[in-house]
Enzyme design. Structure first.
Site, short mmCIF file in Angstrom:
data_model
loop_
_atom_site.label_atom_id
_atom_site.label_comp_id
_atom_site.label_asym_id
_atom_site.label_seq_id
_atom_site.Cartn_x
_atom_site.Cartn_y
_atom_site.Cartn_z
CD GLU A 179 -2.98 -1.06 2.27
OE1 GLU A 179 -4.18 -1.13 1.95
OE2 GLU A 179 -2.59 -0.99 3.44
CB VAL A 180 3.85 2.44 -1.66
CG1 VAL A 180 4.60 3.76 -1.77
CG2 VAL A 180 4.60 1.45 -0.79
#
Ligand code: ACM
Length: 687
Positions: free
Chosen positions: A317-318
């Site tokens: 989840e960047v």
């Protein structure tokens, strides 16, 4: 002794020890092979255990723990229940050789357990196998008319997958060491062997670093584990045959690092510990050498502290927003031909993998790290869908499955149980590719858990996932699973897990009263909303500062009462008799009348006010059920207009209120259908 031939097939565990009396074996996970025989070994206060083969400290501690658990489970405390010489022992344990000093992935966990009326013998290659077998023995102890006893039996058992884990997020809410320890006891009881410790995230950095003290000084609110405590937990896990895999999530999910070390970030500080839930912008700067210098030093320190071969770097989840906004990072990407943020993260992963490898470890990451340019020894943890697991193994990587095993989504055990690492995309893999599927991990993300309710979010559902990962693939009978799960739940109490014992105190606090019978009746038939609905329908955004003292925090993820009610209604539909009908009426009557008992409490406690509409719904729905039952009783067909009206009311009652779901609605709808012959419109799923 005449052997009754029973070999358990297809997960069925209702075995006949005599023609008259079916006997339920409360084994979970179900062993690979079980042959029940006649007779039983009585467990009395003089039970002794002896070691006949290899022995070592780990094995001896395992036997002491076994006896202690047996004492607790039976309430028999005598000191003559002890470890003694093998020749005289009732239970003889034979272990061929010692375990590895640092437990390894794929070490032999198999065992054989033979029990006769005279005694029992447990054989294994290693102490790991002995430990697994001792847990089986404890599960076999039954309450019989002749005392506590283990049935005569022959078991040959080994795990289906070598990686069977539970991840606990200790960042979003800090989970103290004693809570982790009791969960490790639970894990050992169901033969899990990996504790994945999610130690850092935006909301807190939880491990002392001597090299970078500001990580916890500024990033933890004072809530962290010292290195001594970490070693203590690892030793505790090791004693139970459980590996500890640390996770330090990077380059995203890393705000807590930046509070003390803002120079690691891709955007200007200052930073504060994040209080909200969600995905946030801060991410490490993958283009700056000082980031890798820091990580080299930090990972070097942690590689010493955590002995396991595997080291988890997160990678999930960047969102890339800080990278997009930073001209230097954009220039670096152009200069290096990195076209997308995914390319930049892949560059970061490659650099980090080199560091992890330099410190002697094998890298693990969430499925976002999957890119063909990483070395093939890394492990991919699949969480966004089962296909990524197949994709990883096709590309030559090893993988573990977590998609489908997220405990924080409040799914029923049956749904988790139906997820198999070898199904879906994995079903078409070659044998060699399948070999790379190491197993799975359940995940306990901790937005909404605190020490007092985390156990009830993990247990007993975790045991169903543990069975999926240990037992043969054809062990899939859901009815049998639930029967055994209830028993597992009961004896997990004796290990100190609080999934059952904290329910009453939490309800009493909510009521502000000792008289919680009406509240319990209500709480027993509701569940928290599923998936991420709690966020989606929150009246006020929840943060790490929000109290977790509401009804939603106390009620179980899966209502046993509602499931039982559903079974009764199904039995009635299948024309299986009047006893179901009688019980349905009793339950519906209690639910119909509950509102008038609960109402006085609702005015006394602010924590109860929010459930008032749903409590009213319970009464309404139960009234509908009773009317339907009356029609059925009288052998009279309910009018279509009446049925249509009830379906509309049920649809309203199906909707979440106070972020809770009333779980008896679908069953009452069935009663209305049965009484009227009118097919109901499809209810929306309860989420
Ligand atoms: C994850 O749930 N972000 C791994």
């Amino acid at each position: 002794v005449q052997t009754i031939f029973v070999i358990l097939m297809l997960g069925s565990v209702l075995v006949s020890s005599s023609a008259a009396e079916p006997r339920q074996l409360n084994l979970m996970p179900m062993p690979a092979s079980v042959q029940l025989q006649t007779g039983q070994l009585v467990i009395d206060p003089s039970l002794t255990v002896g070691i006949s083969g290899h022995t070592d400290v780990q094995l001896q501690r395992a036997l002491e723990r076994f006896l202690n658990n047996l004492r607790r489970q039976t309430g028999m405390t005598p000191l003559d229940m002890k470890v003694t010489s093998a020749a005289q022992a009732k239970l003889v344990v034979h272990c061929e050789h010692e375990n590895k000093a640092v437990q390894e992935l794929g070490e032999d966990e198999s065992y054989s357990l033979e029990v006769s009326t005279a005694g029992a013998k447990l054989d294994a290659v290693t102490a790991l196998g002995i430990m697994r077998g001792l847990e089986t023995f404890l599960q076999l102890v039954q309450t019989t008319s002749d005392g506590f006893a283990v049935p005569a039996i022959a078991i040959h058992d080994k795990p289906r997958f070598p990686w069977r884990g539970l991840m606990i997020d200790v960042s979003r809410h800090f989970i103290p060491l004693d809570v982790l320890k009791r969960n490790l006891d639970g894990m050992a009881a169901v033969k899990l062997n990996v504790f994945h410790w999610h130690l850092s995230d935006n909301q807190g950095f939880r491990v002392e670093s001597k090299k970078f003290p500001r990580l916890t000084e500024m990033g933890s609110d004072g809530l962290f584990y010292t290195q001594d405590e970490v070693r203590e937990l690892i030793a505790y896990a090791h004693d139970r045959g459980i590996r500890v895999v640390p996770e330090f999530d990077m380059p995203g999910h890393s705000t807590a690092w930046f509070v003390g070390y803002p120079e690691l970030a891709s955007g200007p500080g200052p930073y504060e510990i994040e209080r909200k839930w969600g995905v946030f912008d801060p991410a490490m700067d993958p283009t700056h050498e000082r980031t890798y210098k820091f990580l080299d030093s930090f990972i070097g320190e942690m590689a010493q502290l955590f002995p396991d071969q595997y080291f988890h770097i997160g990678g999930d989840e960047v969102n890339g927003k800080q990278w997009d906004a930073n001209p230097k990072i954009q220039a670096f990407m152009r200069a290096h031909g990195l076209k997308t943020n995914q390319d930049l993260q892949a560059y970061f992963n490659t650099r980090v993998q080199t560091i992890v490898s330099k410190h002697g470890k094998t890298m693990v990451g969430w499925d976002e790290i999957l890119r063909p340019d990483l070395p093939k020894d890394i492990v991919v943890q699949s969480w966004r869908g089962q296909d990524s697991l197949a994709a990883a193994t096709r590309q030559g990587y090893r993988g573990i499955l977590s998609y489908g095993y997220y405990l924080d989504l409040n799914w029923p055990a049956s749904r988790h149980y139906g997820v198999d690492p070898m199904s879906d995309g994995a079903a078409n893999l070659t044998p060699e590719e399948k070999q790379r599927i190491l197993g799975g991990e359940a995940c306990m993300w901790s937005e909404y858990v605190a020490p007092e309710n985390i156990d009830s979010r993990i247990w007993p559902r975790m045991a169903a996932i543990a069975e999926r990962l240990w037992s043969p693939q054809n062990v899939t009978d859901v009815t049998s699973m639930y029967e055994r799960l209830q028993n597992v739940s009961r004896w997990l109490d004796w290990l100190g897990l609080t999934h059952n014992s904290s329910y009453g105190p939490m309800l009493r606090r909510i009521a502000g009263s000792n008289d919680i019978s009406a509240l319990r009746t209500f709480a027993d038939v509701v569940e928290p909303v599923k998936d991420y609905t709690r966020e989606e329908i929150a009246a006020v955004e929840a943060t790490s500062l929000s109290p977790l003292n509401r009804v939603i925090d106390a009620v179980r993820p899966e209502s046993e009462t509602a499931r039982h009610f559903s079974d009764l209604v199904n039995a009635l539909e299948a024309n299986q008799g009047s006893s179901a009908q009688q019980e349905i009426r009793t339950l519906l009557t209690r639910w119909r009348d509950n509102q008038s008992n609960l109402q006085p409490l609702e005015t006394q406690s602010f924590l109860l006010q929010e459930i008032s509409p749903l409590s009213q719904d319970l009464s309404t729905v139960a009234t509908i059920g009773l009317q339907a039952l009356d029609y059925i009783d009288r052998g009279e067909r309910a009018p279509e207009a009446w049925a249509t009206e009830q379906f509309a009311l049920l649809e309203q009652a199906q909707k979440p209120k106070a972020q809770l779901l009333l779980m008896i609605v679908p069953s009452v709808q069935k009663l209305v259908e049965a009484s009227s012959g009118v097919k109901a419109p499809q209810l929306p799923p309860q989420k």
